[in-house]
Design a protein around this motif. Sequence first.
Motif, PDB file in Angstrom:
ATOM      1  N   GLU A 154       0.835  -1.203   0.000  1.00 24.80           N
ATOM      2  CA  GLU A 154       0.000   0.000   0.000  1.00 24.80           C
ATOM      3  C   GLU A 154       0.874   1.258   0.000  1.00 24.80           C
ATOM      4  N   SER A 155       1.928   1.247   0.784  1.00 25.80           N
ATOM      5  CA  SER A 155       2.824   2.401   0.867  1.00 25.80           C
ATOM      6  C   SER A 155       3.515   2.676  -0.460  1.00 25.80           C
ATOM      7  N   VAL A 156       4.000   1.624  -1.097  1.00 24.78           N
ATOM      8  CA  VAL A 156       4.682   1.773  -2.386  1.00 24.78           C
ATOM      9  C   VAL A 156       3.702   2.290  -3.439  1.00 24.78           C
ATOM     10  N   SER A 157       2.469   1.831  -3.384  1.00 16.74           N
ATOM     11  CA  SER A 157       1.441   2.303  -4.313  1.00 16.74           C
ATOM     12  C   SER A 157       1.167   3.791  -4.099  1.00 16.74           C
ATOM     13  N   ILE A 158       1.019   4.207  -2.850  1.00 20.72           N
ATOM     14  CA  ILE A 158       0.804   5.623  -2.536  1.00 20.72           C
ATOM     15  C   ILE A 158       1.963   6.457  -3.074  1.00 20.72           C
ATOM     16  N   ALA A 159       3.181   5.990  -2.837  1.00 20.16           N
ATOM     17  CA  ALA A 159       4.363   6.733  -3.294  1.00 20.16           C
ATOM     18  C   ALA A 159       4.377   6.873  -4.811  1.00 20.16           C
ATOM     19  N   GLY A 160       4.060   5.806  -5.512  1.00 17.65           N
ATOM     20  CA  GLY A 160       4.048   5.850  -6.970  1.00 17.65           C
ATOM     21  C   GLY A 160       3.024   6.826  -7.511  1.00 17.65           C
ATOM     22  N   LYS A 161       1.816   6.782  -6.965  1.00 16.71           N
ATOM     23  CA  LYS A 161       0.760   7.700  -7.398  1.00 16.71           C
ATOM     24  C   LYS A 161       1.123   9.141  -7.051  1.00 16.71           C
ATOM     25  N   LEU A 162       1.682   9.342  -5.876  1.00 13.83           N
ATOM     26  CA  LEU A 162       2.072  10.678  -5.445  1.00 13.83           C
ATOM     27  C   LEU A 162       3.156  11.251  -6.343  1.00 13.83           C
ATOM     28  N   GLU A 163       4.123  10.420  -6.686  1.00 12.09           N
ATOM     29  CA  GLU A 163       5.216  10.849  -7.557  1.00 12.09           C
ATOM     30  C   GLU A 163       4.675  11.295  -8.922  1.00 12.09           C
ATOM     31  N   LYS A 164       3.770  10.517  -9.489  1.00  9.14           N
ATOM     32  CA  LYS A 164       3.170  10.872 -10.779  1.00  9.14           C
ATOM     33  C   LYS A 164       2.373  12.163 -10.676  1.00  9.14           C
ATOM     34  N   SER A 165       1.623  12.309  -9.602  1.00  6.60           N
ATOM     35  CA  SER A 165       0.816  13.509  -9.401  1.00  6.60           C
ATOM     36  C   SER A 165       1.693  14.751  -9.266  1.00  6.60           C
ATOM     37  N   LEU A 166       2.770  14.641  -8.490  1.00  3.11           N
ATOM     38  CA  LEU A 166       3.678  15.774  -8.315  1.00  3.11           C
ATOM     39  C   LEU A 166       4.347  16.151  -9.631  1.00  3.11           C
ATOM     40  N   ASP A 167       4.739  15.158 -10.419  1.00  7.90           N
ATOM     41  CA  ASP A 167       5.346  15.421 -11.728  1.00  7.90           C
ATOM     42  C   ASP A 167       4.371  16.175 -12.630  1.00  7.90           C
ATOM     43  N   SER A 168       3.138  15.717 -12.649  1.00  3.95           N
ATOM     44  CA  SER A 168       2.123  16.336 -13.487  1.00  3.95           C
ATOM     45  C   SER A 168       1.849  17.772 -13.043  1.00  3.95           C
ATOM     46  N   LEU A 169       1.677  17.971 -11.748  1.00  7.23           N
ATOM     47  CA  LEU A 169       1.406  19.315 -11.224  1.00  7.23           C
ATOM     48  C   LEU A 169       2.580  20.256 -11.460  1.00  7.23           C
ATOM     49  N   SER A 170       3.777  19.740 -11.345  1.00 12.10           N
ATOM     50  CA  SER A 170       4.982  20.553 -11.508  1.00 12.10           C
ATOM     51  C   SER A 170       5.074  21.126 -12.920  1.00 12.10           C
ATOM     52  N   GLN A 171       4.601  20.371 -13.899  1.00 11.18           N
ATOM     53  CA  GLN A 171       4.653  20.826 -15.290  1.00 11.18           C
ATOM     54  C   GLN A 171       3.758  22.037 -15.533  1.00 11.18           C
ATOM     55  N   GLN A 172       2.727  22.202 -14.707  1.00 12.44           N
ATOM     56  CA  GLN A 172       1.780  23.303 -14.885  1.00 12.44           C
ATOM     57  C   GLN A 172       1.957  24.411 -13.849  1.00 12.44           C
ATOM     58  N   ALA A 173       2.929  24.266 -12.960  1.00 10.68           N
ATOM     59  CA  ALA A 173       3.075  25.179 -11.826  1.00 10.68           C
ATOM     60  C   ALA A 173       3.871  26.427 -12.185  1.00 10.68           C
ATOM     61  N   ASN A 174       3.609  27.494 -11.419  1.00 10.78           N
ATOM     62  CA  ASN A 174       4.448  28.674 -11.548  1.00 10.78           C
ATOM     63  C   ASN A 174       5.734  28.428 -10.756  1.00 10.78           C
ATOM     64  N   ALA A 175       6.642  29.380 -10.761  1.00 11.30           N
ATOM     65  CA  ALA A 175       7.966  29.185 -10.151  1.00 11.30           C
ATOM     66  C   ALA A 175       7.883  28.853  -8.665  1.00 11.30           C
ATOM     67  N   ILE A 230       4.638   8.167   4.370  1.00 14.82           N
ATOM     68  CA  ILE A 230       4.257   8.508   2.997  1.00 14.82           C
ATOM     69  C   ILE A 230       2.879   9.149   2.975  1.00 14.82           C
ATOM     70  N   GLN A 231       1.997   8.756   3.887  1.00 14.46           N
ATOM     71  CA  GLN A 231       0.688   9.408   3.977  1.00 14.46           C
ATOM     72  C   GLN A 231       0.843  10.863   4.427  1.00 14.46           C
ATOM     73  N   SER A 232       1.799  11.111   5.296  1.00 13.75           N
ATOM     74  CA  SER A 232       2.068  12.475   5.745  1.00 13.75           C
ATOM     75  C   SER A 232       2.575  13.342   4.593  1.00 13.75           C
ATOM     76  N   ILE A 233       3.460  12.785   3.779  1.00 13.30           N
ATOM     77  CA  ILE A 233       3.959  13.523   2.608  1.00 13.30           C
ATOM     78  C   ILE A 233       2.802  13.785   1.643  1.00 13.30           C
ATOM     79  N   ARG A 234       1.942  12.787   1.455  1.00 20.82           N
ATOM     80  CA  ARG A 234       0.781  12.957   0.570  1.00 20.82           C
ATOM     81  C   ARG A 234      -0.131  14.062   1.102  1.00 20.82           C
ATOM     82  N   ALA A 235      -0.334  14.106   2.417  1.00 21.71           N
ATOM     83  CA  ALA A 235      -1.175  15.152   3.020  1.00 21.71           C
ATOM     84  C   ALA A 235      -0.547  16.536   2.821  1.00 21.71           C
ATOM     85  N   GLN A 236       0.771  16.621   2.944  1.00 23.19           N
ATOM     86  CA  GLN A 236       1.460  17.887   2.694  1.00 23.19           C
ATOM     87  C   GLN A 236       1.267  18.307   1.243  1.00 23.19           C
ATOM     88  N   ALA A 237       1.334  17.352   0.338  1.00 22.27           N
ATOM     89  CA  ALA A 237       1.149  17.651  -1.082  1.00 22.27           C
ATOM     90  C   ALA A 237      -0.267  18.142  -1.323  1.00 22.27           C
TER      91      ALA A 237
END
Length: 102
Positions: free
Chosen positions: A11-32, A90-97
């Motif tokens: 479950e933790s590895v799955s959360i990390a993988g989804k979070l990583e993809k989400s952060l990558d996607s958001l980063s592409q559209q983010a301001n500085a 990893i849930q804490s990092i996801r909550a921060q995100a």
Amino acid sequence: MLIEANQLHLESVSIAGKLEKSLDSLSQQANAAEKIRLDSLAHLVELWEESVIEVPGFEHEHTGGHEHKPTPQMTDESMLEYQRNAKKAIQSIRAQAAGQVL
């Protein structure tokens, strides 16, 4: 106990993988400023991934090029507690995100 530990690990590895993809996607559209925060969170995910320990006796899929550390000698109880703590982390990092994105 190890079955529960392995389930938490997966479950933790799955959360990390989804979070990583989400952060990558958001980063592409983010301001500085947002990009800096998202990059910081992505770095936390990377650090978390580097500390992942597999549960002995279970096969794991390695995706994204991340290799897990060899399993140190620990009791079943210690392994279960480690996996609980890893999932909380990893849930804490996801909550921060989620807080950064909203």
